[in-house]
Motif scaffolding. Structure first.
Motif, PDB file in Angstrom:
ATOM      1  N   ARG A 155      67.961  59.838  98.796  1.00 22.17           N
ATOM      2  CA  ARG A 155      68.160  60.199 100.203  1.00 22.17           C
ATOM      3  C   ARG A 155      69.115  59.187 100.817  1.00 22.17           C
ATOM      4  NH1 ARG A 155      63.004  59.529 102.413  1.00 22.17           N
ATOM      5  NH2 ARG A 155      62.462  61.646 101.760  1.00 22.17           N
ATOM      6  N   VAL A 156      70.178  59.662 101.448  1.00 16.45           N
ATOM      7  CA  VAL A 156      71.196  58.792 102.032  1.00 16.45           C
ATOM      8  C   VAL A 156      71.056  58.819 103.546  1.00 16.45           C
ATOM      9  CG1 VAL A 156      73.662  58.294 102.222  1.00 16.45           C
ATOM     10  CG2 VAL A 156      72.746  59.274 100.107  1.00 16.45           C
ATOM     11  N   ARG A 157      70.842  57.640 104.142  1.00 19.57           N
ATOM     12  CA  ARG A 157      70.780  57.500 105.595  1.00 19.57           C
ATOM     13  C   ARG A 157      72.052  56.814 106.071  1.00 19.57           C
ATOM     14  NH1 ARG A 157      65.685  58.490 107.537  1.00 19.57           N
ATOM     15  NH2 ARG A 157      63.986  58.487 105.997  1.00 19.57           N
ATOM     16  N   ALA A 166      73.157  69.884  99.070  1.00 21.50           N
ATOM     17  CA  ALA A 166      72.246  69.035  98.317  1.00 21.50           C
ATOM     18  C   ALA A 166      71.871  69.735  97.013  1.00 21.50           C
ATOM     19  CB  ALA A 166      70.999  68.742  99.145  1.00 21.50           C
ATOM     20  N   SER A 167      71.272  68.982  96.109  1.00 22.75           N
ATOM     21  CA  SER A 167      70.831  69.550  94.841  1.00 22.75           C
ATOM     22  C   SER A 167      69.691  70.550  95.075  1.00 22.75           C
ATOM     23  CB  SER A 167      70.350  68.434  93.905  1.00 22.75           C
ATOM     24  OG  SER A 167      69.692  68.974  92.785  1.00 22.75           O
ATOM     25  N   GLY A 191      68.350  64.618  99.172  1.00 24.95           N
ATOM     26  CA  GLY A 191      68.299  65.411  97.953  1.00 24.95           C
ATOM     27  C   GLY A 191      69.599  65.525  97.194  1.00 24.95           C
ATOM     28  N   VAL A 192      70.423  64.489  97.199  1.00 19.54           N
ATOM     29  CA  VAL A 192      71.628  64.493  96.373  1.00 19.54           C
ATOM     30  C   VAL A 192      71.364  63.642  95.136  1.00 19.54           C
ATOM     31  CG1 VAL A 192      73.172  64.835  98.329  1.00 19.54           C
ATOM     32  CG2 VAL A 192      72.590  62.515  97.637  1.00 19.54           C
ATOM     33  N   THR A 193      72.187  63.798  94.139  1.00 12.17           N
ATOM     34  CA  THR A 193      72.012  63.027  92.907  1.00 12.17           C
ATOM     35  C   THR A 193      72.333  61.563  93.136  1.00 12.17           C
ATOM     36  OG1 THR A 193      74.291  63.423  92.198  1.00 12.17           O
ATOM     37  CG2 THR A 193      72.624  65.060  91.533  1.00 12.17           C
ATOM     38  N   PHE A 207      71.756  73.904 104.843  1.00 13.38           N
ATOM     39  CA  PHE A 207      72.169  72.520 105.028  1.00 13.38           C
ATOM     40  C   PHE A 207      73.488  72.268 104.305  1.00 13.38           C
ATOM     41  CE2 PHE A 207      72.448  68.137 103.523  1.00 13.38           C
ATOM     42  CZ  PHE A 207      72.246  67.432 104.691  1.00 13.38           C
ATOM     43  N   GLY A 208      74.388  71.575 104.962  1.00 11.10           N
ATOM     44  CA  GLY A 208      75.657  71.213 104.343  1.00 11.10           C
ATOM     45  C   GLY A 208      76.192  69.927 104.938  1.00 11.10           C
TER      46      GLY A 208
END
Length: 497
Positions: free
Chosen positions: A127-129, A21-22, A148-150, A81-82
């Motif tokens: 936030r991607v679910r 994540a960023s 927390g990704v762009t 986290f990855g």
């Protein structure tokens, strides 16, 4: 810990490094004390042991300690986290001391939701679910969360995970690359629909809690702040004035809450997906595969029925939190809800009413409480002088008649060439319309009283929504025929109650 159905690491090629994540998500988690919340139970006894004699200084020191711990926890969480979206599966790895690796095959992904809370939006993050077949590994493991990704990475993940062909795979030679899918708008939220919000219970929960807290605060303040004005108990005129003032405040708060949640709501069909976008503070982008939709539900609360309003949810195989993620019309006119539901599944036709014995059962249940209170109230009035108890019982008994009739009128079922429907409920009347192919089994229930009345409850077991939808108090002789018409004729000989 790994998903028990698949191997660990199956989603990425050997040697491929997971994505992160960023780093800006560290600021989000620090500001929201996401990891530090777990330390609060430990800090409370520490604060009690140290004491609060220094007042403001102690509070400042404790705030600084909590903030520092939150920062450290956020950094470690981000570092460990990855995620990887390989050609066959998605892998999410997290945890510092106890490592957790979850792998979910792409064919088990039911939907993808991209959220943009206010702080994320400020920092350019989302936030991607990723919904992964509800119930496959427990209630808390129904989804993967990549936080927390762009925005660009979130859109890439959403498109990649719901695409038929893995991203990055070029089209064969001589084959033209697919064109972007045509977008068809199915529904758009109208601002005037917000006027329905005060009649929807879910939009009144938070305002009611706030009003209750406010009344409690007003009740406590006179003794602590202005003791000279405090009487032995609040004035009845003040209480009545507060209740009268609370009604419009509740209505306004419900409208504001509905606007915050549903602002800019828009539902479109894009290729093989339904895409819903909504939210004022937290923007949500939910995408569902059309091929996995097995039907829908039409929900009408008691207040909503007065103004002919309704809500529509899609029933999607394996979708977790279907009441939120499957919501296609959060609030609107009943005519609009029926039109949208008709786009999801074929109308099976008019509902068939249930026999008079079902009405008698509804009335007996509705009147039982009132009659019990009336009987107990007669004794209480004679022995204790509580004359108001039988009055309450009589009122409950009188109100039970329209309630029982209303519950009976809500019952219904029907079966068409490619779909079937069941309906029940009074405070919240829900009608489920499902494709025949959605049925994976049937269950018939009969209590002693139902058996004597010649009734039965038949439940269509499906792999979508709540998992089962019941036709309550159907004539027992009609159960095999309804089951055969709603699915396959092979059920007819196996469902005799």
């Amino acid at each position: 810990m790994s998903d028990p159905d698949v191997g660990v690491g199956g989603g990425r090629a050997p040697g491929e490094r997971p994505l992160r994540a960023s780093p800006r998500v560290v600021l989000v988690h620090t500001a929201t004390f996401r990891q530090a919340r777990q330390m609060v139970p430990v800090l409370i006894p520490v604060a009690a042991l140290v004491g609060l004699d220094d007042g403001l200084l102690t509070v400042v020191v404790m705030a600084a300690v909590v903030t520092a711990l939150s920062l450290v926890a956020a950094v470690l969480s981000w570092w460990r986290f990855g995620y990887a979206d390989g050609p066959t599966a998605v892998v999410v790895t997290r945890g510092l001391l106890a490592r957790s690796v979850r792998t979910v095959p792409n064919d088990r992904i039911r939907g993808v939701e991209v959220e943009t809370p206010p702080l994320h939006r400020l920092l350019g993050l989302v936030r991607v679910r990723i919904d992964a077949a509800a119930g496959s590994v427990g209630v808390n493991e129904e989804e993967l969360v990549v936080d927390g990704v762009t925005r660009a990475e979130g859109d890439r993940l959403r498109a990649r995970l719901l695409a038929r062909r893995p991203a990055g795979v070029p089209a064969p030679d001589g084959v033209q690359a697919p064109q972007p899918p045509v977008e068809e708008e199915l529904s758009r939220f109208q601002p005037r629909w917000l006027l329905y919000a005060p009649l929807v219970g879910s939009y009144l929960v938070v305002p009611l809690a706030a009003v209750g807290t406010l009344f409690r605060l007003v009740q406590e303040l006179p003794d602590a702040v202005v003791p000279d004005l405090a009487g032995p108990e609040p004035s009845p005129h003040l209480v009545v004035a507060g209740l009268v003032a609370a009604v419009p405040l509740l209505a306004v708060a419900a409208v504001v809450g509905a606007a915050v949640v549903n602002w800019g709501y828009r539902l479109v069909r894009r290729g093989g997906s339904l895409v819903a976008v909504r939210g004022l503070l937290t923007r949500r982008h939910t995408e569902l595969e059309v091929d996995r939709i097995r039907g829908g539900t039409l929900s009408e609360g008691l207040g909503m029925r007065w103004v002919r309003a309704a809500r529509v949810n899609a029933l999607v195989t394996g979708l977790g939190q279907a009441n939120r993620r499957g919501q296609l019309l959060p609030l609107g006119p009943r005519a609009e809800a029926l039109r949208l539901l008709g786009r999801l599944v074929e109308d099976p036709g008019p509902l068939t009413g249930h026999p008079p014995a079902a009405l008698r059962r509804r009335l007996v249940r509705a009147l039982a409480a009132g009659l019990l209170v009336t009987a107990a109230g007669a004794w209480a009035a004679a022995a204790l002088g509580w004359w108001w108890v039988p009055v309450v019982g009589v009122v409950l008994t009188v109100l039970g008649v329209p309630m029982g009739i209303g519950r009976y009128r809500a019952l219904g079922h029907a079966a068409g060439p490619r779909s079937f429907t069941v309906r029940s409920g009074w405070l919240v009347r829900e009608q489920a319309v499902l494709q025949r192919r959605a049925v994976v089994g049937w269950q018939v229930r009969q209590s002693v009283f139902q058996r004597r009345a010649g009734l039965a409850t038949v439940v269509a077991c499906v792999g979508a929504g709540s998992g089962g939808y019941a036709a309550v108090d159907v004539a027992a002789a009609e159960v095999p025929g309804f089951a055969a018409a709603a699915s396959s004729g092979t059920w007819a000989g196996t469902l005799a109650p």
